[in-house]
Design a protein around this motif. Structure first.
Motif, short mmCIF file in Angstrom:
data_model
loop_
_atom_site.label_atom_id
_atom_site.label_comp_id
_atom_site.label_asym_id
_atom_site.label_seq_id
_atom_site.Cartn_x
_atom_site.Cartn_y
_atom_site.Cartn_z
N UNK A 100 0.85 -1.18 0.00
CA UNK A 100 0.00 0.00 0.00
C UNK A 100 0.89 1.23 0.00
N UNK A 101 0.75 2.02 -1.06
CA UNK A 101 1.50 3.27 -1.18
C UNK A 101 0.57 4.43 -0.85
N UNK A 102 1.12 5.44 -0.18
CA UNK A 102 0.34 6.63 0.16
C UNK A 102 0.92 7.82 -0.57
N UNK A 103 0.08 8.51 -1.33
CA UNK A 103 0.53 9.68 -2.08
C UNK A 103 0.57 10.89 -1.16
N UNK A 104 1.17 11.97 -1.65
CA UNK A 104 1.27 13.20 -0.85
C UNK A 104 -0.10 13.75 -0.44
N UNK A 105 -1.12 13.51 -1.27
CA UNK A 105 -2.46 14.01 -0.93
C UNK A 105 -3.25 13.02 -0.09
N UNK A 106 -2.60 11.95 0.39
CA UNK A 106 -3.24 11.00 1.29
C UNK A 106 -3.95 9.83 0.62
N UNK A 107 -3.93 9.79 -0.70
CA UNK A 107 -4.56 8.67 -1.41
C UNK A 107 -3.77 7.39 -1.15
N UNK A 108 -4.47 6.31 -0.82
CA UNK A 108 -3.82 5.02 -0.58
C UNK A 108 -4.11 4.12 -1.79
N UNK A 109 -3.02 3.59 -2.36
CA UNK A 109 -3.12 2.83 -3.60
C UNK A 109 -2.38 1.51 -3.42
N UNK A 110 -3.01 0.42 -3.85
CA UNK A 110 -2.29 -0.85 -3.89
C UNK A 110 -1.38 -0.81 -5.11
N UNK A 111 -0.10 -1.02 -4.87
CA UNK A 111 0.89 -0.95 -5.94
C UNK A 111 1.81 -2.16 -5.84
#
Length: 189
Positions: A100-111
């Motif tokens: 799970x990656x978290x972007x600077x804007x807080x979006x959590x994405x399975x990568x």
């Protein structure tokens, strides 16, 4: 298309988390074999790991660290064929694992991320992207260019067999300095 280096289950919409030299868009373009304008890279981080330098190399590896945080890039817009090429570039000492990656804007994405299969000699030295850009980027671009000429012609297992020869050829062109590399690595724990 039959995918040579992945299991073929990867979809174009999947994201990839990169944490080392592949954060460089020019290097990514060389690896995927075309202009990377369709590739979107955004700052992101993953938890539970620490970035370390691979012993004797110019690139990092992730090692588990329960309280660790690794900054990198979330890469979106890759096709399954692109991921196959990236897997070839990474070699069979890595496996694709979902995180799970978290972007600077807080979006959590399975990568997907490339993790060590246990075959890598990991140093205790850290690795820093900005230092890599200053001292090792040119050589890494040349290494990627040469290695990727073998894509589709040899197996992942065979990559490890030719890596030392390719590295020696590029080292001789760029005057790669092992001592300077080690000093730079010690500066980034």
């Amino acid at each position: 298309m039959a995918f040579l280096y992945t299991n073929g289950d990867h979809h174009a919409a999947e994201a990839l988390f990169v944490f080392g030299s592949l954060m460089d868009l020019d290097l990514m373009a060389r690896v995927i074999g075309r202009d990377a304008a369709h590739v979107r890279m955004a700052p992101a981080s993953i938890r539970g790991f620490q970035r370390r330098r691979v012993a004797g190399e110019h690139y990092p590896v992730l090692v588990p660290k329960p309280d660790g945080l690794v900054d990198g890039r979330l890469v979106e817009g890759l096709t399954a064929a692109d991921i196959d090429r990236v897997h070839f570039y990474e070699g069979d000492v890595y496996e694709l694992v979902p995180v799970t990656a978290t972007t600077e804007d807080g979006r959590r994405v399975t990568a997907l991320v490339f993790l060590d299969t246990g075959a890598i000699d990991v140093s205790h030295d850290g690795w820093d992207f900005d230092a890599w850009v200053q001292t090792e980027r040119s050589m890494a671009l040349a290494l990627a260019e040469r290695l990727m000429t073998y894509y589709g012609r040899i197996s992942l297992r065979e990559v490890e067999g030719i890596w030392a020869r390719i590295k020696d050829q590029v080292d001789s062109l760029y005057g790669y300095d092992e001592e300077a590399m080690a000093a730079e690595a010690r500066a980034y724990p």
